[in-house]
Design a protein around this motif. Structure first.
Motif, PDB file in Angstrom:
ATOM      1  N   SER A  63      54.916 -61.459  36.124  1.00 38.52           N
ATOM      2  CA  SER A  63      55.660 -60.532  35.271  1.00 38.52           C
ATOM      3  C   SER A  63      56.594 -59.651  36.100  1.00 38.52           C
ATOM      4  CB  SER A  63      54.689 -59.646  34.482  1.00 38.52           C
ATOM      5  OG  SER A  63      54.039 -58.743  35.344  1.00 38.52           O
TER       6      SER A  63
ATOM      7  N   PRO B 122      55.685 -55.425  33.277  1.00 37.04           N
ATOM      8  CA  PRO B 122      54.473 -55.215  32.476  1.00 37.04           C
ATOM      9  C   PRO B 122      54.374 -53.773  31.975  1.00 37.04           C
ATOM     10  CG  PRO B 122      53.926 -55.203  34.801  1.00 37.04           C
ATOM     11  CD  PRO B 122      55.410 -55.501  34.717  1.00 37.04           C
TER      12      PRO B 122
ATOM     13  N   LYS C  95      56.927 -53.196  40.361  1.00 36.59           N
ATOM     14  CA  LYS C  95      57.659 -53.954  39.357  1.00 36.59           C
ATOM     15  C   LYS C  95      59.091 -53.439  39.206  1.00 36.59           C
ATOM     16  CE  LYS C  95      54.345 -56.769  38.678  1.00 36.59           C
ATOM     17  NZ  LYS C  95      54.494 -58.186  39.070  1.00 36.59           N
TER      18      LYS C  95
ATOM     19  N   ALA D  77      58.921 -55.208  27.711  1.00 37.24           N
ATOM     20  CA  ALA D  77      57.818 -55.744  28.499  1.00 37.24           C
ATOM     21  C   ALA D  77      57.741 -57.265  28.404  1.00 37.24           C
ATOM     22  CB  ALA D  77      56.508 -55.131  28.041  1.00 37.24           C
TER      23      ALA D  77
ATOM     24  N   ILE E 122      50.031 -61.052  36.441  1.00 37.95           N
ATOM     25  CA  ILE E 122      50.676 -59.827  36.917  1.00 37.95           C
ATOM     26  C   ILE E 122      51.786 -60.151  37.921  1.00 37.95           C
ATOM     27  CG2 ILE E 122      50.310 -57.688  38.203  1.00 37.95           C
ATOM     28  CD1 ILE E 122      47.546 -57.512  36.957  1.00 37.95           C
TER      29      ILE E 122
ATOM     30  N   LEU F 271      54.819 -58.529  29.714  1.00 49.08           N
ATOM     31  CA  LEU F 271      53.364 -58.618  29.793  1.00 49.08           C
ATOM     32  C   LEU F 271      52.789 -57.268  29.348  1.00 49.08           C
ATOM     33  CD1 LEU F 271      50.656 -59.977  30.800  1.00 49.08           C
ATOM     34  CD2 LEU F 271      51.127 -58.904  33.023  1.00 49.08           C
TER      35      LEU F 271
ATOM     36  N   ILE G  88      49.241 -55.088  29.361  1.00 48.28           N
ATOM     37  CA  ILE G  88      47.895 -54.997  29.903  1.00 48.28           C
ATOM     38  C   ILE G  88      47.176 -53.888  29.141  1.00 48.28           C
ATOM     39  CG2 ILE G  88      46.484 -54.620  31.963  1.00 48.28           C
ATOM     40  CD1 ILE G  88      48.913 -55.498  33.631  1.00 48.28           C
TER      41      ILE G  88
END
Length: 545
Positions: free
Chosen positions: A204, A207, A335, A271, A201, A273, A275
């Motif tokens: 990234s 994400p 982010k 993206a 996390i 990543l 999740i």
């Protein structure tokens, strides 16, 4: 200890579990059990027109109440009819107990009329299949009920040998605890798991949270909102998770693989990543939509992904709510997502799904229905092109307000689901929305709504075609009318189906008037919305479907 019959123990055990209705089509062997249900206070047998309907209704009762639904059918054709709905409960993750007649021990392996091996039939579409005998009735039913609700809910089949219903048995008068399975107690994440997830996390920049139907069962809406806001990460949902994350939220990015999937892809394709939070691949495999980036998968089982497809897959196996609480403790900076881009992209999706003024197509059917229906109402939707619109267009206050079949994806779901939803929630508005193809499959079940006087609104989108298949034909440059034309509407409208009144509409004014009338009606009503299907072409089955 007191003496009871097998049928009486059967009925009493189901009632003590909390089951309110048993759905089915009677058989000679089952009438002993029906009589026991009649005498047992607080549980009722509901006659249906087709065994598939019985299983669909039972599954939806299980979905809405958390208590396993119950249904039964007779040998052979009864069991095979039931199996479609049983498969639906298994792959849509609805808790269900399905009972069928089976031959007595001495005839089980003989060549006998209607005799097939029900244990083999139901084995691939259930979590467990077994057979009763007079010495284990309560034990088997309670174990089955526990299995249906354990971890990932699903279906259990229990065969009942013919002729044992009136046999006397000793019944222990004790409280029933139907969860007689040792439930998993999920521990907090181990340090190594936390460290690995935290590293991914932190590394990234963009994400994405992909949320599935396991998160609905875990009831993690508040944690999900808090985590998305803390990290400033957009959220995409699978169709059966719709309603778990508010559509008005700035970080809501849309529903995967339904209408305008290409527009939703403009978000998640950026993206670095993914999740997955309670993501169940029964709706859509990760590799069918994800960019080739690392995956963190949070669920009660490991990710089902093609080997070598993604550079890294980190499984966080355990309770989804426990895992989210751990993630909320992490020291994560917001982010790098462009919130203005997210807002503009969502606005574009909404614009494309807004019907043009004075138009009357599928978009208007959905939009006007949403305007007429209160937020506490329940919408059930059949499989078809219209379902793809609902996935993106329909405002859904919470997941239990929208009932669809997307793991099993069976046509003929909407009417049985609406019947069950109304029985479970008699004080709430309930609407079934379907295409003309799905309507033809289950129109006979309107007789149930009439017989029980259930004030359900049945909206049928009539475009004289199996539209979703027609669109697929067109994309391959085939004749889009071959094998998909229905042409079921005559010049003069039908005034009722099995005593259920029908209103046919061809424009928005007529439709609004019909909806107003329908929601104030004392009983069921059908609205036939006659539309063209061209709107679907630019909205449904786009790239990134």
């Amino acid at each position: 200890m007191s003496m009871s019959t097998v049928a009486e123990v059967f009925a009493h055990t189901l009632k003590e579990i909390g089951i309110r209705y048993v759905f089915g089509v009677p058989s000679g062997n089952m009438i002993d059990y029906m009589e026991a249900l009649r005498k047992e206070v607080g549980i009722d047998f509901i006659l249906v027109g087709h065994e598939t309907t019985a299983a669909f209704m039972a599954g939806v009762c299980g979905r809405l109440t958390g208590v396993p639904g119950a249904c039964f059918a007779t040998f052979g054709p009864g069991a095979t009819n039931l199996s479609t709905g049983v498969g639906g409960a298994q792959l849509d993750r609805f808790p269900l107990l399905a009972f069928t007649d089976e031959m007595p021990d001495d005839l089980l392996k003989r060549t006998v009329q209607m005799n097939i091996n029900h244990q083999q039939l139901f084995f691939p579409i259930t979590k467990w299949t077994t057979r009763l005998n007079p010495n284990n009735i309560e034990e088997i039913i309670l174990k089955g009920a526990g299995i249906t609700t354990d971890d990932t809910p699903g279906a259990v089949h229990i065969g009942i040998p013919a002729g044992i219903g009136r046999n006397p048995v000793k019944e222990a008068k004790s409280d029933v605890d139907y969860l007689r399975l040792e439930k998993k107690r999920w521990s907090p994440l181990v340090e190594d798991q936390v460290a690995k997830v935290e590293k991914l996390i932190h590394k990234s920049k963009k994400p994405v949270f992909a949320v599935g139907l396991s998160a609905v069962r875990a009831q993690v809406s508040e944690q999900l909102i808090a985590l998305a806001e803390k990290c400033q990460v957009p959220v995409v949902l699978t169709p059966m998770a719709k309603g778990l994350f508010p559509e008005a939220h700035p970080l809501y990015a849309g529903v995967l693989f339904h209408a305008l999937s290409n527009e939703v892809a403009k978000v998640y394709s950026q993206a670095d990543l993914v999740i997955g939070i309670g993501y169940d691949p029964v709706e859509f495999n990760y590799e069918d939509w994800m960019p080739e980036v690392p995956l963190i998968h949070i669920n009660n089982s490991e990710a089902d992904v093609a080997p070598g497809k993604f550079p890294e897959v980190s499984n966080v196996v355990g309770a989804v709510d426990v895992a989210l609480n751990e993630l909320l403790k992490l020291n994560v900076e917001p982010k790098e997502w462009d919130l203005q881009f997210l807002k503009a992209n969502k606005k574009q999706i909404v614009k494309k799904l807004t019907p043009e003024t004075d138009s009357f197509g599928p978009l208007a059917v959905v939009a006007e229905l949403r305007n007429a229906m209160s937020d506490d109402g329940i919408l059930t939707v059949d499989v078809g092109a219209h379902l793809h619109l609902i996935g993106q267009q329909w405002h859904t206050p919470s997941p239990e307000k929208l009932l669809i079949s997307n793991g099993w994806s069976s046509m003929g779901f909407a009417i049985p689901a609406a019947l069950a939803a109304k029985l479970c929630n008699p004080g709430l508005p309930v609407v079934a929305l379907m295409g003309d193809g799905g309507f033809l499959m289950t129109v006979g079940e309107l007789a149930i709504a009439k017989r029980l006087n259930l004030n359900i609104v049945f909206v049928v989108i009539y475009d004289d075609s199996l539209s979703l298949i027609s669109i697929k034909q067109n994309k391959k440059h085939f004749d889009r009318s071959y094998g998909t034309d229905l042409n079921v509407l005559e010049g003069e409208p039908t005034n009722h189906y099995f005593g259920v009144p029908v209103v046919r509409v061809t424009n928005s004014n007529e439709y609004r008037s019909a909806l107003k009338k329908a929601f104030s009606a004392a009983g069921p009503i059908v609205i036939e919305a006659v539309v063209g299907s061209k709107e679907y072409d630019q909205l449904v089955l786009q790239p990134n479907k």
